[in-house]
Design a protein around this motif. Structure first.
Motif, PDB file in Angstrom:
ATOM      1  N   UNK A  95       2.105  10.331  -8.274  1.00 50.39           N
ATOM      2  CA  UNK A  95       3.598  11.276  -8.482  1.00 50.39           C
ATOM      3  C   UNK A  95       1.770  12.987  -7.409  1.00 50.39           C
ATOM      4  N   UNK A  96       2.923  13.813  -7.630  1.00 56.37           N
ATOM      5  CA  UNK A  96       2.579  15.428  -6.129  1.00 56.37           C
ATOM      6  C   UNK A  96       1.250  15.577  -7.930  1.00 56.37           C
ATOM      7  N   UNK A  97       0.466  16.340  -7.632  1.00 59.63           N
ATOM      8  CA  UNK A  97      -1.024  16.490  -7.934  1.00 59.63           C
ATOM      9  C   UNK A  97      -1.501  15.595  -8.700  1.00 59.63           C
ATOM     10  N   UNK A 118       1.094  -1.358   0.060  1.00 56.64           N
ATOM     11  CA  UNK A 118       0.216   0.208  -0.115  1.00 56.64           C
ATOM     12  C   UNK A 118       0.962   1.410  -0.555  1.00 56.64           C
ATOM     13  N   UNK A 119       1.965   1.587   0.695  1.00 58.69           N
ATOM     14  CA  UNK A 119       3.227   2.129   0.776  1.00 58.69           C
ATOM     15  C   UNK A 119       3.346   2.751  -0.309  1.00 58.69           C
ATOM     16  N   UNK A 120       4.259   1.058  -1.420  1.00 61.09           N
ATOM     17  CA  UNK A 120       4.242   1.077  -2.340  1.00 61.09           C
ATOM     18  C   UNK A 120       3.589   1.863  -3.802  1.00 61.09           C
ATOM     19  N   UNK A 121       2.405   1.781  -3.522  1.00 62.39           N
ATOM     20  CA  UNK A 121       1.244   2.621  -4.131  1.00 62.39           C
ATOM     21  C   UNK A 121       1.051   3.803  -3.816  1.00 62.39           C
ATOM     22  N   UNK A 122       1.276   4.201  -2.894  1.00 60.52           N
ATOM     23  CA  UNK A 122       1.113   5.843  -2.832  1.00 60.52           C
ATOM     24  C   UNK A 122       2.323   6.624  -3.106  1.00 60.52           C
ATOM     25  N   UNK A 123       3.307   5.749  -3.024  1.00 64.68           N
ATOM     26  CA  UNK A 123       4.089   6.764  -4.058  1.00 64.68           C
ATOM     27  C   UNK A 123       4.465   6.814  -5.494  1.00 64.68           C
ATOM     28  N   UNK A 124       3.905   5.730  -5.727  1.00 64.12           N
ATOM     29  CA  UNK A 124       3.677   5.566  -7.395  1.00 64.12           C
ATOM     30  C   UNK A 124       2.468   6.797  -8.073  1.00 64.12           C
TER      31      UNK A 124
END
Length: 216
Positions: free
Chosen positions: A62-64, A54-60
């Motif tokens: 991009x901002x915005x 789940x954490x890796x999915x959030x990191x993928x």
């Protein structure tokens, strides 16, 4: 004669996140035929995999940007994006469907009204569409912006607006990560704002209205 060749489909493997989630659900199921102690051990072993995926999915993301299935459905019900933008809808806007009714996506050209403050919803204004618009020949109170492309707006606005339909109004609380330069440096406020500079690491507060989608 040439033997007939049939292309067999390649087997598909389950993504790690989905596989881990299935195992965790199975381990926690009372009907799973496994002694209680072993079930607990399996659940304890799989849980970190689910959290890590789940954490890796959030990191993928991009901002915005926000997940495609993230929506603001009820007035007053806060929605939080993976990067910490908290959006609260005050009006939901049109019920019509279609790309020109929203929500917009990255690259869409939209007309926005907004007011940006520091130190809460009653804090000093450092930027607004009215301040920018009054310097135009026709003295408008809105701006035209292309989402995820316009460098004059922070990622916070892009994420919040992607939760809005045309006519919607709402409030977005923005952590430094989605501010200008990810909140790492101070930046100048609008020349007619109530403050001259916004400090690094500041939380921003935006009142927003999506007026129109010009180009979906």
């Amino acid at each position: 004669s040439t033997p007939l060749s049939i292309a067999m489909p390649r087997p598909r493997c389950l993504p790690l996140a989905l596989l881990a989630a299935l195992l965790l659900g199975l381990a926690r199921s009372p009907s799973f035929a496994l002694p209680g102690a072993r079930r607990q051990l399996l659940a304890a072993a799989v849980a970190p995999l689910v959290a890590g995926a789940a954490a890796r999915a959030e990191e993928e993301i991009p901002l915005g940007s926000i997940p495609k299935d993230l929506q603001a459905k009820e007035v007053g019900q806060q929605v939080t994006t993976p990067h910490g933008v908290v959006y609260e809808p005050l009006e939901l806007g049109t019920e019509e469907q279609g790309p020109r009714n929203g929500p917009p996506r990255g690259g869409s050209t939209v007309i926005l009204k907004y007011t940006a403050r520091l130190d809460g919803w009653n804090g000093p204004i450092f930027d607004s569409s009215t301040l920018r618009g009054r310097r135009k020949p026709n003295k408008v109170d809105f701006i035209e912006s292309r989402l995820n492309v316009d460098p004059s707006l922070p990622n916070c606005i892009f994420e919040a607006v992607k939760l809005m339909k045309v006519g919607a109004k709402g409030r977005a609380t923005c952590p430094p990560k989605v501010s200008y330069s990810e909140g790492k440096v101070a930046f100048d406020a609008d020349e007619q704002g109530e403050v001259q500079k916004v400090p690094a690491g500041a939380t921003l507060y935006y009142d927003l209205e999506l007026v129109r989608i010009i180009k979906p």
